[in-house]
Design an enzyme around this catalytic site. Structure first.
Site, PDB file in Angstrom:
ATOM      1  N   ARG A 102       0.879  -1.185   0.000  1.00  0.00           N
ATOM      2  CA  ARG A 102       0.000   0.000   0.000  1.00  0.00           C
ATOM      3  C   ARG A 102       0.906   1.221   0.000  1.00  0.00           C
ATOM      4  O   ARG A 102       1.723   1.396   0.909  1.00  0.00           O
ATOM      5  CB  ARG A 102      -0.895   0.015   1.241  1.00  0.00           C
ATOM      6  CG  ARG A 102      -1.550   1.374   1.466  1.00  0.00           C
ATOM      7  CD  ARG A 102      -2.649   1.353   2.488  1.00  0.00           C
ATOM      8  NE  ARG A 102      -3.828   0.701   1.956  1.00  0.00           N
ATOM      9  CZ  ARG A 102      -5.043   0.777   2.514  1.00  0.00           C
ATOM     10  NH1 ARG A 102      -5.223   1.476   3.622  1.00  0.00           N
ATOM     11  NH2 ARG A 102      -6.070   0.172   1.963  1.00  0.00           N
ATOM     12  N   ASP A 219     -17.215   7.421  -1.436  1.00  0.00           N
ATOM     13  CA  ASP A 219     -15.936   7.327  -0.727  1.00  0.00           C
ATOM     14  C   ASP A 219     -15.620   8.727  -0.189  1.00  0.00           C
ATOM     15  O   ASP A 219     -16.252   9.714  -0.602  1.00  0.00           O
ATOM     16  CB  ASP A 219     -14.843   6.843  -1.716  1.00  0.00           C
ATOM     17  CG  ASP A 219     -13.464   6.683  -1.080  1.00  0.00           C
ATOM     18  OD1 ASP A 219     -13.387   6.540   0.156  1.00  0.00           O
ATOM     19  OD2 ASP A 219     -12.465   6.710  -1.828  1.00  0.00           O
ATOM     20  N   CYS A 259     -16.357   1.839   0.763  1.00  0.00           N
ATOM     21  CA  CYS A 259     -15.137   1.074   1.039  1.00  0.00           C
ATOM     22  C   CYS A 259     -14.697   1.208   2.495  1.00  0.00           C
ATOM     23  O   CYS A 259     -13.996   0.340   3.002  1.00  0.00           O
ATOM     24  CB  CYS A 259     -14.023   1.513   0.096  1.00  0.00           C
ATOM     25  SG  CYS A 259     -13.701   3.281   0.143  1.00  0.00           S
ATOM     26  N   ARG A 287     -13.608  -8.450   1.871  1.00  0.00           N
ATOM     27  CA  ARG A 287     -12.183  -8.185   1.617  1.00  0.00           C
ATOM     28  C   ARG A 287     -11.372  -9.443   1.927  1.00  0.00           C
ATOM     29  O   ARG A 287     -10.465  -9.823   1.198  1.00  0.00           O
ATOM     30  CB  ARG A 287     -11.670  -7.031   2.498  1.00  0.00           C
ATOM     31  CG  ARG A 287     -12.276  -5.665   2.200  1.00  0.00           C
ATOM     32  CD  ARG A 287     -11.829  -5.108   0.869  1.00  0.00           C
ATOM     33  NE  ARG A 287     -10.392  -5.033   0.726  1.00  0.00           N
ATOM     34  CZ  ARG A 287      -9.621  -4.056   1.198  1.00  0.00           C
ATOM     35  NH1 ARG A 287     -10.165  -3.023   1.802  1.00  0.00           N
ATOM     36  NH2 ARG A 287      -8.310  -4.056   1.026  1.00  0.00           N
TER      37      ARG A 287
HETATM   38  N1  NVA Z   1      -9.900   6.984  -1.353  1.00  0.00           N
HETATM   39  C1  NVA Z   1      -9.553   6.477  -0.039  1.00  0.00           C
HETATM   40  C2  NVA Z   1      -9.833   5.017   0.043  1.00  0.00           C
HETATM   41  C3  NVA Z   1      -9.544   4.398   1.387  1.00  0.00           C
HETATM   42  C4  NVA Z   1      -9.799   2.921   1.418  1.00  0.00           C
HETATM   43  C5  NVA Z   1      -8.095   6.771   0.230  1.00  0.00           C
HETATM   44  O1  NVA Z   1      -7.269   6.577  -0.667  1.00  0.00           O
HETATM   45  O2  NVA Z   1      -7.779   7.208   1.330  1.00  0.00           O
HETATM   46  N1   CP Z   2     -11.154   0.088   2.579  1.00  0.00           N
HETATM   47  C1   CP Z   2      -9.894  -0.043   2.998  1.00  0.00           C
HETATM   48  O1   CP Z   2      -8.971  -0.305   2.233  1.00  0.00           O
HETATM   49  O2   CP Z   2      -9.730   0.105   4.345  1.00  0.00           O
HETATM   50  P1   CP Z   2      -8.366   0.310   5.112  1.00  0.00           P
HETATM   51  O3   CP Z   2      -7.801   1.634   4.702  1.00  0.00           O
HETATM   52  O4   CP Z   2      -8.746   0.270   6.576  1.00  0.00           O
HETATM   53  O5   CP Z   2      -7.422  -0.802   4.766  1.00  0.00           O
END
Ligand code: NVA
Ligand code: CP
Length: 300
Positions: A102, A219, A259, A287
Site C-alpha cells: 500500500r 468514498d 469502502c 475483503r
Molecule cells: N480513497 C480512499 C480510500 C480508502 C480505502 C483513500 O485513498 O484514502
Molecule cells: N477500505 C480499505 O482499504 O480500508 P483500510 O484503509 O482500513 O485498509
C-alpha cells in the site's frame, strides 16, 4: 495472471475466476472446511499509509491459508530512508513468496513487480484499489445474484476507488455512472478505457448519475495524503452526498456500498449509512475472502 497491480490488467474471465474462488473460500471458512493452499508460504505486507481492513484481512487471510504474514511498516523498512524500490524488490524476492504493498505512486507498485520475481498485490495506491473492488463485486453478486442488467453509480471524487470501480464494473458487464465535480474527474487513462463502453456515463450531477441505479457507492472527499486539502475539498464536494434525496432516485431495492472509513454527513448521511450497514459490513468482510482468492491464484 502474475500480479494484481490494477484491474486494467485483468480479463473479465480472470476477475470472475477470482470471485468464484472467493465464494468457495467463504463457504469453506463458514463451514469449518480447512483450505491450507499456502502452507509454508510467506507474504510481506508493506504499508506506507494507514490501514484497518487491508492489514487485518490480509494478515488473517494468510493465516487461514496456512501461510505466514509479515507486517512491514515503511517507517521501519530501509525503503522509508530512501533505499530504492528496485533493490527492495530484489532482496524481498529472495525471502518471501509474495508482497502486498500500500503506497502513494502506482509506479512504485509497477517497479516492484518489474524488479522482483514474486507476485505483487496492490493494496491501494493513489491510482487504484483493486482488492477493494474485487470485494465490492463479490458483494454485489452476492446480494443481487448476478451482474446482468445492473447499474452501478459512484458519487464523489474521481479517485482510486472511482478508477477501480469504473474498470471493474464495466469489465463484469454492469452499466457504470459517475458523478464528480468537473475539477475532480478520474484521470485520462481511465476515461479513455471507459469511452470504449456505451454503458458508461460521467456527469457532474449526482441526481442524473443516481437515476435508476441498483448500486450506489461513495468514498471520502479527501483521501490519504490529501489531508491538507480537506477544507477546500469540503466546499468542492458539497452536494456530492448519498442521502434520502439520492436514494429516492435510485431503484427501490438499491444497495449502498462504501469502502470505509466513512465520514458521516459528508459523503453519506448517517441515516443512509445505518440503513445499509448490512451491505457495507458484508462488503468489508468480503475483503478477506476476495483477497484470499487473489493470494491462492497468485501464490499457490
Ligand atoms: N480513497 C480512499 C480510500 C480508502 C480505502 C483513500 O485513498 O484514502
Ligand atoms: N477500505 C480499505 O482499504 O480500508 P483500510 O484503509 O482500513 O485498509
Amino acid at each position: 495472471m502474475k500480479h494484481l497491480l490494477k484491474l486494467l490488467d485483468l480479463s473479465t474471465e480472470e476477475i470472475i475466476d477470482i470471485l468464484n474462488l472467493a465464494d468457495q473460500l467463504k463457504y469453506e471458512l463458514k463451514h469449518g472446511i480447512p483450505h491450507p493452499h499456502l502452507k509454508g508460504k510467506t507474504l510481506g505486507m508493506i504499508f506506507q499509509k494507514s490501514s484497518t481492513r487491508t492489514r487485518v484481512s490480509f494478515e488473517t487471510g494468510m493465516y487461514q491459508l496456512g501461510g505466514y504474514p509479515l507486517f512491514l511498516s515503511s517507517n521501519d523498512l530501509q525503503i522509508g530512508r530512501g533505499e530504492p524500490v528496485q533493490d527492495t524488490a530484489r532482496v524481498l524476492s529472495r525471502y518471501l513468496n509474495g508482497i502486498m504493498i500500500r503506497t502513494f505512486e502506482q509506479s512504485e507498485v509497477e517497479t516492484l513487480a518489474e524488479y522482483g520475481s514474486i507476485p505483487i498485490i496492490n493494496g491501494l495506491t493513489d491510482f487504484c484499489h483493486p482488492c477493494q473492488v474485487l470485494a465490492d463485486l463479490m458483494t454485489i453478486r452476492e446480494f443481487k445474484g448476478s451482474f446482468d442488467g445492473l447499474k452501478l453509480c459512484f458519487i464523489g471524487d474521481g479517485n482510486n476507488m472511482a478508477n477501480s470501480l469504473i474498470v471493474g464494473g464495466l469489465k463484469v458487464g454492469m452499466a457504470v455512472s459517475i458523478a464528480c465535480p468537473k475539477d475532480y474527474q478520474p484521470p485520462k487513462e481511465i476515461l479513455d478505457f471507459a469511452a470504449k463502453y456505451d454503458n458508461f456515463e460521467i456527469t457532474d450531477s449526482p441526481a442524473q448519475a443516481a437515476k435508476d441505479a441498483d448500486v450506489l457507492y461513495t468514498d471520502v472527499w479527501a483521501s490519504m495524503g490529501q489531508e491538507g486539502e480537506a477544507e477546500k475539498r469540503k466546499k468542492a464536494f458539497a452536494g456530492y452526498q448519498i442521502n434520502d434525496d439520492i436514494m429516492a432516485l435510485a431503484k427501490a431495492d438499491a444497495m449502498v456500498l462504501h469502502c470505509l472509513p466513512a465520514h458521516r454527513e459528508e459523503e453519506i448521511t448517517a441515516k443512509v449509512f445505518e440503513e445499509h450497514a448490512n451491505e457495507i459490513f458484508e462488503e468489508a468482510e468480503n475483503r478477506l475472502h476476495a483477497q484470499k482468492a487473489v493470494m491462492v491464484k497468485l501464490m499457490a
